[in-house]
Design a protein around this motif. Structure first.
Motif, short mmCIF file in Angstrom:
data_model
loop_
_atom_site.label_atom_id
_atom_site.label_comp_id
_atom_site.label_asym_id
_atom_site.label_seq_id
_atom_site.Cartn_x
_atom_site.Cartn_y
_atom_site.Cartn_z
N ASP A 165 0.87 -1.18 0.00
CA ASP A 165 0.00 0.00 0.00
C ASP A 165 0.91 1.23 0.00
O ASP A 165 1.62 1.49 0.98
N ILE A 166 0.87 1.98 -1.09
CA ILE A 166 1.92 2.96 -1.38
C ILE A 166 1.34 4.37 -1.42
O ILE A 166 0.32 4.60 -2.09
N HIS A 167 1.98 5.31 -0.73
CA HIS A 167 1.59 6.71 -0.87
C HIS A 167 2.80 7.60 -0.64
O HIS A 167 3.87 7.14 -0.21
N SER A 168 2.64 8.87 -0.95
CA SER A 168 3.73 9.84 -0.85
C SER A 168 3.34 10.96 0.10
O SER A 168 2.16 11.33 0.19
N ARG A 169 4.34 11.52 0.77
CA ARG A 169 4.09 12.62 1.69
C ARG A 169 4.45 13.98 1.10
O ARG A 169 4.27 15.00 1.77
N ASP A 170 4.96 13.99 -0.14
CA ASP A 170 5.31 15.30 -0.71
C ASP A 170 5.00 15.35 -2.20
O ASP A 170 3.95 15.83 -2.61
N VAL A 171 5.88 14.80 -3.04
CA VAL A 171 5.69 14.85 -4.49
C VAL A 171 5.45 13.43 -5.01
O VAL A 171 5.45 12.46 -4.26
N ILE A 172 5.25 13.31 -6.31
CA ILE A 172 5.04 11.99 -6.90
C ILE A 172 6.37 11.25 -7.01
O ILE A 172 7.35 11.78 -7.54
N HIS A 173 6.39 10.04 -6.49
CA HIS A 173 7.52 9.13 -6.63
C HIS A 173 7.03 7.90 -7.39
O HIS A 173 5.85 7.78 -7.73
N ALA A 174 7.93 6.97 -7.66
CA ALA A 174 7.55 5.70 -8.29
C ALA A 174 8.25 4.57 -7.54
O ALA A 174 9.49 4.54 -7.49
N PHE A 175 7.47 3.69 -6.96
CA PHE A 175 8.01 2.57 -6.18
C PHE A 175 8.29 1.41 -7.13
O PHE A 175 7.38 0.78 -7.65
N TRP A 176 9.58 1.16 -7.36
CA TRP A 176 10.00 0.20 -8.39
C TRP A 176 10.99 -0.80 -7.80
O TRP A 176 12.01 -0.40 -7.22
N ILE A 177 10.65 -2.08 -7.93
CA ILE A 177 11.59 -3.15 -7.57
C ILE A 177 11.89 -3.90 -8.86
O ILE A 177 11.11 -4.74 -9.31
N PRO A 178 13.01 -3.58 -9.52
CA PRO A 178 13.29 -4.17 -10.83
C PRO A 178 13.27 -5.70 -10.85
O PRO A 178 12.79 -6.30 -11.81
N ALA A 179 13.76 -6.34 -9.80
CA ALA A 179 13.80 -7.80 -9.78
C ALA A 179 12.41 -8.41 -9.70
O ALA A 179 12.23 -9.57 -10.06
N PHE A 180 11.43 -7.62 -9.26
CA PHE A 180 10.04 -8.09 -9.22
C PHE A 180 9.28 -7.71 -10.49
O PHE A 180 8.15 -8.16 -10.69
N ARG A 181 9.87 -6.84 -11.33
CA ARG A 181 9.24 -6.34 -12.56
C ARG A 181 7.96 -5.56 -12.24
O ARG A 181 7.00 -5.60 -13.03
N LEU A 182 7.93 -4.86 -11.13
CA LEU A 182 6.72 -4.16 -10.72
C LEU A 182 7.06 -2.72 -10.38
O LEU A 182 8.09 -2.43 -9.76
N GLN A 183 6.17 -1.82 -10.78
CA GLN A 183 6.35 -0.39 -10.50
C GLN A 183 4.98 0.28 -10.47
O GLN A 183 4.09 -0.06 -11.25
N ILE A 184 4.82 1.23 -9.55
CA ILE A 184 3.61 2.03 -9.52
C ILE A 184 3.95 3.37 -8.86
O ILE A 184 4.89 3.45 -8.06
N LEU A 211 11.66 11.41 -11.58
CA LEU A 211 12.49 12.52 -11.13
C LEU A 211 11.71 13.33 -10.09
O LEU A 211 10.75 14.02 -10.42
N CYS A 212 12.13 13.23 -8.83
CA CYS A 212 11.35 13.80 -7.73
C CYS A 212 12.07 14.94 -7.02
O CYS A 212 11.63 15.38 -5.97
N GLY A 213 13.19 15.39 -7.57
CA GLY A 213 13.91 16.49 -6.95
C GLY A 213 15.42 16.29 -7.02
O GLY A 213 15.91 15.34 -7.63
N LEU A 214 16.15 17.16 -6.34
CA LEU A 214 17.61 17.14 -6.45
C LEU A 214 18.21 15.85 -5.89
O LEU A 214 19.25 15.40 -6.33
N GLY A 215 17.56 15.24 -4.90
CA GLY A 215 18.10 14.02 -4.30
C GLY A 215 17.52 12.75 -4.87
O GLY A 215 17.65 11.68 -4.27
N HIS A 216 16.91 12.84 -6.04
CA HIS A 216 16.25 11.67 -6.65
C HIS A 216 17.20 10.48 -6.78
O HIS A 216 16.83 9.35 -6.48
N SER A 217 18.43 10.72 -7.23
CA SER A 217 19.36 9.61 -7.47
C SER A 217 19.74 8.89 -6.18
O SER A 217 20.22 7.75 -6.23
N LEU A 218 19.53 9.53 -5.03
CA LEU A 218 19.87 8.91 -3.75
C LEU A 218 18.69 8.19 -3.12
O LEU A 218 18.84 7.57 -2.06
N MET A 219 17.53 8.26 -3.74
CA MET A 219 16.32 7.66 -3.15
C MET A 219 16.28 6.18 -3.48
O MET A 219 15.55 5.72 -4.36
#
Length: 242
Positions: A165-184, A211-219
């Motif tokens: 169950d996925i939600h965000s507290r600020d901007v839009i993100h994308a929860f992606w687990i490549p090994a599961f082949r799932l993203q939302i 792309l969710c901001g300056l620290g996106h690559s660290l998320m």
């Protein structure tokens, strides 16, 4: 001459089809498969490749053959090609066959997506919270056997279905687990969902794919797939430590 050229074009096309399909299997395009959904998704990918490569090669072969065999020769600059009336049977064929193929692939894709989202008799729930720039996870009382547990680590039991169950507290993100082949997407104000059944022990990256901001690559985070007994032991250790 035309028959010989056509024969060589057919042979070249068959070789290209075989090479294209072989490369789709030989090259490791994707990360390791770590969920039942990943197996189905990768099978769908290979079916789409097997269907698409011959069509791509056929179109390219016809275009290249036509350019080579029917190109303008010196002295033909002012000549027009012979008038040709449309072939109704051919037009019906190349309309019906691609439409049938496309509908078949769409139907198979729907079956795969439906199977990936089918709710099993038993599953656990894990809350996922996205924020700039980190993921955190909430294990509800149904998992902990007591109070809800918040953690920056994601542990999952092997061969058990998990509903995220996925939600965000600020901007839009994308929860992606490549090994599961799932993203939302993780969207502020709403809760999105997907379910996965991990089936391979190990640790796999969790990535924000928007792309969710300056620290996106660290998320980034990690999903630890462990045996059920180890999972429950970890849950209890975190509950006692909190």
């Amino acid at each position: 001459m035309y028959r010989r050229s056509l024969l060589w074009a057919v042979i070249a096309g068959l070789i290209a089809i075989a090479a294209g399909i072989a490369l789709s299997y030989a090259i490791p395009w994707f990360p390791v498969e770590a969920s039942t959904q990943a197996h189905r998704t990768d099978t769908l990918y290979h079916v789409l490749v097997i269907a698409s490569v011959p069509i791509f090669v056929l179109v390219c072969t016809v275009v290249l053959y036509s350019v080579f065999m029917f190109r303008m020769r010196p002295g033909q600059e002012l000549e027009d090609g012979p008038p040709i009336h449309g072939n109704t049977r051919l037009e019906v064929f190349w309309t019906v066959v691609p439409a049938a193929l496309l509908m078949s692939l769409v139907a198979y894709s729907f079956v795969v997506l439906h199977e990936n989202e089918k709710r099993p008799a038993r599953e656990i729930q894990v809350g996922v919270i996205g924020r700039q720039f980190a993921w955190s996870y909430v294990y509800p009382p149904s998992v902990t056997g007591g109070a809800a547990l918040a953690s920056n680590e994601l542990y999952l039991p092997d061969n058990e279905s998990v509903r995220f169950d996925i939600h965000s507290r600020d901007v839009i993100h994308a929860f992606w687990i490549p090994a599961f082949r799932l993203q939302i997407d993780a969207v502020p104000g709403i809760v999105t969902h997907y379910r996965a059944t991990p089936d391979r022990l190990g640790t796999y990256p969790v990535v924000c794919n928007l792309l969710c901001g300056l620290g996106h690559s660290l998320m980034r985070s990690a999903a630890h797939v462990v045996r059920p007994a180890q999972f429950h032991a970890w849950i209890q250790s975190q509950v006692h430590a909190s």
